[in-house]
Write a protein that holds these residues in place. Structure first.
Motif, PDB file in Angstrom:
ATOM      1  N   ALA A 156       0.835  -1.209   0.000  1.00 11.87           N
ATOM      2  CA  ALA A 156       0.000   0.000   0.000  1.00 11.87           C
ATOM      3  C   ALA A 156       0.869   1.257   0.000  1.00 11.87           C
ATOM      4  O   ALA A 156       0.576   2.228  -0.717  1.00 11.87           O
ATOM      5  CB  ALA A 156      -0.929  -0.008   1.206  1.00 11.87           C
ATOM      6  N   ARG A 157       1.943   1.251   0.790  1.00 11.77           N
ATOM      7  CA  ARG A 157       2.844   2.407   0.846  1.00 11.77           C
ATOM      8  C   ARG A 157       3.489   2.654  -0.519  1.00 11.77           C
ATOM      9  O   ARG A 157       3.522   3.779  -1.006  1.00 11.77           O
ATOM     10  CB  ARG A 157       3.925   2.162   1.903  1.00 11.77           C
ATOM     11  N   ARG A 158       3.954   1.593  -1.154  1.00 11.90           N
ATOM     12  CA  ARG A 158       4.589   1.740  -2.463  1.00 11.90           C
ATOM     13  C   ARG A 158       3.606   2.214  -3.522  1.00 11.90           C
ATOM     14  O   ARG A 158       3.942   3.042  -4.376  1.00 11.90           O
ATOM     15  CB  ARG A 158       5.223   0.414  -2.888  1.00 11.90           C
ATOM     16  N   GLN A 159       2.389   1.706  -3.476  1.00 14.03           N
ATOM     17  CA  GLN A 159       1.371   2.138  -4.429  1.00 14.03           C
ATOM     18  C   GLN A 159       1.071   3.609  -4.238  1.00 14.03           C
ATOM     19  O   GLN A 159       0.961   4.367  -5.202  1.00 14.03           O
ATOM     20  CB  GLN A 159       0.102   1.293  -4.268  1.00 14.03           C
ATOM     21  N   ALA A 160       0.958   4.051  -2.997  1.00 15.26           N
ATOM     22  CA  ALA A 160       0.683   5.462  -2.720  1.00 15.26           C
ATOM     23  C   ALA A 160       1.825   6.341  -3.230  1.00 15.26           C
ATOM     24  O   ALA A 160       1.579   7.407  -3.811  1.00 15.26           O
ATOM     25  CB  ALA A 160       0.462   5.669  -1.224  1.00 15.26           C
ATOM     26  N   LEU A 161       3.066   5.908  -3.040  1.00  7.86           N
ATOM     27  CA  LEU A 161       4.211   6.678  -3.532  1.00  7.86           C
ATOM     28  C   LEU A 161       4.212   6.753  -5.055  1.00  7.86           C
ATOM     29  O   LEU A 161       4.514   7.801  -5.622  1.00  7.86           O
ATOM     30  CB  LEU A 161       5.519   6.057  -3.033  1.00  7.86           C
ATOM     31  N   GLN A 162       3.860   5.657  -5.711  1.00 10.32           N
ATOM     32  CA  GLN A 162       3.793   5.669  -7.171  1.00 10.32           C
ATOM     33  C   GLN A 162       2.720   6.629  -7.657  1.00 10.32           C
ATOM     34  O   GLN A 162       2.925   7.382  -8.608  1.00 10.32           O
ATOM     35  CB  GLN A 162       3.524   4.266  -7.716  1.00 10.32           C
ATOM     36  N   GLU A 163       1.572   6.616  -7.006  1.00  8.51           N
ATOM     37  CA  GLU A 163       0.483   7.517  -7.390  1.00  8.51           C
ATOM     38  C   GLU A 163       0.889   8.971  -7.188  1.00  8.51           C
ATOM     39  O   GLU A 163       0.605   9.821  -8.028  1.00  8.51           O
ATOM     40  CB  GLU A 163      -0.787   7.207  -6.596  1.00  8.51           C
ATOM     41  N   MET A 164       1.526   9.253  -6.069  1.00  4.40           N
ATOM     42  CA  MET A 164       1.951  10.627  -5.801  1.00  4.40           C
ATOM     43  C   MET A 164       2.994  11.078  -6.820  1.00  4.40           C
ATOM     44  O   MET A 164       3.029  12.242  -7.199  1.00  4.40           O
ATOM     45  CB  MET A 164       2.503  10.759  -4.380  1.00  4.40           C
TER      46      MET A 164
END
Length: 111
Positions: free
Chosen positions: A89-97
């Motif tokens: 989830a953290r990595r996905q959020a960073l990719q989206e940002m």
């Protein structure tokens, strides 16, 4: 009652497959990840207990390893699953940002 004794279509995994992830409560989503509970405690009940004890998903995901590992029904494998889910989830959020320059315009900032 264990999830295995529920009628077909009543369990959280069945519900997820039939209606999608948005149809599940936090406890049901967590139960799908946990997979099993322990003696006389279903995965859903275990998930509910964890969410109450640690003040919801955010608290559960912040709790330190020894405290979570001390909880009945949580062993190394379930602990690792929870940590892995958090990291995904953290990595996905960073990719989206990283895909959106939020400071480029008022419209982008509102997203």
């Amino acid at each position: 009652m264990s999830i295995a004794r529920w009628q077909a279509g009543e369990g959280p995994r069945d519900k997820l497959l039939a209606r999608g992830t948005q149809a599940l409560s936090d406890a049901e989503l967590l139960a799908v990840m946990l997979g099993t509970g322990y003696r006389d405690c279903s995965a859903v009940q275990l998930a509910r207990e964890l969410l109450v004890e640690f003040d919801g998903l955010a608290g559960l995901l912040r709790v330190d390893g020894p405290r979570l590992l001390a909880w009945p029904g949580i062993g190394i494998a379930k602990y690792a699953q929870l940590r892995a889910a958090l990291e995904l989830a953290r990595r996905q959020a960073l990719q989206e940002m990283g895909r959106v320059d939020v400071l480029s315009s008022p419209e982008a900032t509102g997203r």
